[in-house]
Design an enzyme around this catalytic site. Structure first.
Site, PDB file in Angstrom:
ATOM      1  N   LYS A 105      27.465  12.641  32.042  1.00 24.71           N
ATOM      2  CA  LYS A 105      26.790  13.684  31.503  1.00 24.71           C
ATOM      3  C   LYS A 105      27.248  15.012  31.477  1.00 24.71           C
ATOM      4  CE  LYS A 105      22.474  13.818  30.409  1.00 24.71           C
ATOM      5  NZ  LYS A 105      21.501  12.653  29.764  1.00 24.71           N
TER       6      LYS A 105
HETATM    7  P1  NAD Z   1      14.263  17.919  23.758  1.00 25.50           P
HETATM    8  O1  NAD Z   1      14.697  19.184  24.235  1.00 25.50           O
HETATM    9  O2  NAD Z   1      14.332  17.460  22.423  1.00 25.50           O
HETATM   10  O3  NAD Z   1      12.865  17.999  24.332  1.00 25.50           O
HETATM   11  C1  NAD Z   1      12.390  18.305  25.609  1.00 25.50           C
HETATM   12  C2  NAD Z   1      10.833  18.754  25.627  1.00 25.50           C
HETATM   13  O4  NAD Z   1      10.321  19.003  26.733  1.00 25.50           O
HETATM   14  C3  NAD Z   1      10.519  20.009  24.573  1.00 25.50           C
HETATM   15  O5  NAD Z   1       9.383  19.665  24.039  1.00 25.50           O
HETATM   16  C4  NAD Z   1      10.176  21.047  25.783  1.00 25.50           C
HETATM   17  O6  NAD Z   1       9.216  21.899  25.332  1.00 25.50           O
HETATM   18  C5  NAD Z   1       9.610  20.114  26.839  1.00 25.50           C
HETATM   19  N1  NAD Z   1       9.500  20.707  28.134  1.00 25.50           N
HETATM   20  C6  NAD Z   1      10.395  21.702  28.808  1.00 25.50           C
HETATM   21  N2  NAD Z   1       9.751  22.055  29.908  1.00 25.50           N
HETATM   22  C7  NAD Z   1       8.631  21.606  29.993  1.00 25.50           C
HETATM   23  C8  NAD Z   1       7.441  21.556  31.062  1.00 25.50           C
HETATM   24  N3  NAD Z   1       7.804  22.338  32.016  1.00 25.50           N
HETATM   25  N4  NAD Z   1       6.301  21.318  30.607  1.00 25.50           N
HETATM   26  C9  NAD Z   1       6.118  20.420  29.630  1.00 25.50           C
HETATM   27  N5  NAD Z   1       7.009  20.033  28.653  1.00 25.50           N
HETATM   28  C10 NAD Z   1       8.211  20.796  28.844  1.00 25.50           C
HETATM   29  O7  NAD Z   1      14.698  16.850  24.813  1.00 25.50           O
HETATM   30  P2  NAD Z   1      14.602  15.424  24.726  1.00 25.50           P
HETATM   31  O8  NAD Z   1      16.141  14.978  24.111  1.00 25.50           O
HETATM   32  O9  NAD Z   1      13.475  14.911  24.260  1.00 25.50           O
HETATM   33  O10 NAD Z   1      14.845  14.802  26.264  1.00 25.50           O
HETATM   34  C11 NAD Z   1      13.679  14.859  27.044  1.00 25.50           C
HETATM   35  C12 NAD Z   1      14.167  13.999  28.252  1.00 25.50           C
HETATM   36  O11 NAD Z   1      14.383  12.636  27.952  1.00 25.50           O
HETATM   37  C13 NAD Z   1      15.116  14.671  29.301  1.00 25.50           C
HETATM   38  O12 NAD Z   1      14.836  14.108  30.434  1.00 25.50           O
HETATM   39  C14 NAD Z   1      16.630  13.717  28.756  1.00 25.50           C
HETATM   40  O13 NAD Z   1      17.351  13.709  29.507  1.00 25.50           O
HETATM   41  C15 NAD Z   1      15.631  12.245  28.515  1.00 25.50           C
HETATM   42  N6  NAD Z   1      16.363  11.570  27.538  1.00 25.50           N
HETATM   43  C16 NAD Z   1      16.634  11.988  26.254  1.00 25.50           C
HETATM   44  C17 NAD Z   1      17.400  11.090  25.333  1.00 25.50           C
HETATM   45  C18 NAD Z   1      17.455  11.329  24.026  1.00 25.50           C
HETATM   46  O14 NAD Z   1      18.270  10.543  23.311  1.00 25.50           O
HETATM   47  N7  NAD Z   1      17.312  12.768  23.368  1.00 25.50           N
HETATM   48  C19 NAD Z   1      17.535   9.694  25.802  1.00 25.50           C
HETATM   49  C20 NAD Z   1      17.548   9.299  27.297  1.00 25.50           C
HETATM   50  C21 NAD Z   1      16.792  10.211  28.033  1.00 25.50           C
END
Ligand code: NAD
Length: 414
Positions: A105
């Site tokens: 990461k």
């Molecule tokens: P992203 O940046 O696209 O979305 C994050 C979302 O969370 C946004 O809508 C943001 O406004 C919201 N957010 C932030 N703080 C918040 C709060 N306090 N309350 C409510 N909403 C809040 O990120 P993503 O890629 O969707 O990733 C989200 C999670 O999924 C992370 O934990 C990431 O590690 C995990 N993840 C992502 C992927 C991927 O392929 N993108 C894969 C596996 C896991």
């Protein structure tokens, strides 16, 4: 009492599973620590002509199973501790899904919303340059995470390629399709979340159609999870993002919300009833999907959750203390290393396509995604029932046993 760091929390989850299977303590001594953590300074020229130096990290947690794989996060809360925990979870996730990868990461401490696109580009290129000594298609392959996108991946790929003197599409996944990205990758994590929920309902002999869903975080993962779940006939009754929370007992208009996020970068501009952002977790819904950040469900709020089951789309949204409370309350938690594995499954397919130069149709990608997710779900389900352990513990057992087998052949160098 001082709270455990995120890496300590991740370690607790590992120890629980290790104890359950009497893991060789000598092996535990290897896998309880990250293999390598690189901390870098990233000086860039801002648009106003001044120089600002950011701090970034890349942790390669364990590479017993293959090159390390994991996202890059841009967020003010990024820390060495956070990337270590996230890299550990990537290691167990890749093992559970039986991908030929270890876990990694990366992240940069920054507020991406305060940076212009050209500042973000310079920061990304300089970060890539600083971690270049430990990057490579057979060494470590980054991907998008919070506040990084396919465009970020294109900058990483281009920077790496410029330094090498040839175009290297296999250095990142989650890149735009025109650069060798895979069809189905941007939807993959949310798609995988929906598939996990479908399998759970099937295994429980329950009807998914009509089930109500609350989703915290409406970015890449939360947004696509909502889309796939609404196509499966569920009702999305609450969504939140950094801007606030919208609720509708009759079901929110998911496509309308996605369009709103595309246009305004937040859900709150969409019409609907607004409530306090953090109330999302306590909504009356059958399914709760934390899809934002870690540590959202903790010892001070776990007893207020009303959902019947939790699917961790985010990484590390539930603390070990909250896990215990939820277990006592009979609220199952389907762990992150299974629920959100769709992204890395399709990242692997993207890497395979880029290495071979042969690109697949979306049906083929989705077929493989579904096959892998269903197989991993069944493994977790079986261990959960056989050993009477939580789904998280079951997922860790499957992941660790595979890594233990690898060490039994590879041994410990030198
Ligand atoms: P992203 O940046 O696209 O979305 C994050 C979302 O969370 C946004 O809508 C943001 O406004 C919201 N957010 C932030 N703080 C918040 C709060 N306090 N309350 C409510 N909403 C809040 O990120 P993503 O890629 O969707 O990733 C989200 C999670 O999924 C992370 O934990 C990431 O590690 C995990 N993840 C992502 C992927 C991927 O392929 N993108 C894969 C596996 C896991």
């Amino acid at each position: 009492m001082i709270e455990d760091s995120l890496a300590e929390k991740a370690k607790k989850q590992l120890y629980k599973a290790a104890l359950e299977i009497n893991l060789d303590p000598n092996l535990l001594k290897i896998i309880e620590k990250p293999m390598r953590v690189l901390k870098v300074s990233i000086p860039i020229k801002l648009d106003n002509g001044r120089t600002k130096t950011f701090t970034g990290f890349r942790c390669q947690y364990n590479n017993a199973k293959g090159p390390t794989k994991g996202g890059v996060r841009y967020h003010p809360n990024v820390s060495e501790d956070e990337v270590i925990a996230l890299a550990a979870w990537m290691t167990w996730k890749c093992s559970l899904l039986d991908l030929p990868y270890g876990g990694a990461k990366g992240g940069v401490i920054c507020n991406p919303t305060e940076l212009s696109e050209s500042e973000l580009e310079r920061m990304t290129r300089r970060y890539t340059c600083e971690i270049m000594p430990i990057l490579g298609p057979h060494i470590d392959i980054p991907a998008p995470d919070v506040y990084t996108t396919s465009k970020t991946m294109a900058w990483i790929m281009d920077t790496f390629s410029q330094f090498k003197g040839y175009t290297e599409p296999s250095i990142v996944t989650g890149k735009p399709e025109i650069l060798g990205g895979s069809k189905g990758r941007k939807e993959a994590t949310g798609h995988g979340v929906a598939l996990t929920i479908r399998e759970y309902y099937k295994a429980m002999n329950q009807k998914l159609e009509g089930a109500t869903v609350a989703i915290q975080g409406f970015g890449n993962v939360g947004g696509y999870a909502a889309l796939f779940l609404s196509k499966m006939g569920t009702k999305i009754v609450a969504v939140s993002d950094y801007s606030g929370c919208l609720v509708d007992d009759n079901g929110l208009d998911v496509q309308g919300l996605l369009d709103c996020v595309e246009k305004h970068a937040c859900v709150i501009k969409h019409p609907g009833k607004r409530i306090d952002r953090d109330e999302l977790l306590f909504q009356e819904a059958d399914i709760l999907i934390p899809a934002a950040l870690e540590n959202q469900i903790h010892k001070n709020n776990a007893d207020k959750i009303k959902a019947k089951v939790i699917f961790e789309a985010a990484n590390g949204p539930t603390t070990p203390e909250a896990d215990e409370i939820l277990e006592k309350r009979n609220i199952p938690v389907m762990p992150d290393i299974l629920t959100n594995a769709g992204g890395v499954v399709v990242s692997h397919l993207e890497w395979v396509q880029a290495m071979s130069g042969l690109y697949w149709e979306e049906e083929q990608v989705n077929f493989e995604l579904e096959r892998k997710m269903v197989k991993a779900f069944n493994t977790v389900w079986q261990i959960h029932n056989q050993r009477d352990v939580t789904f998280r513990c079951a997922a860790y057992i499957a992941a660790i046993e595979r890594i233990a087998e690898i060490y039994s052949y590879r041994g410990l160098f030198p």
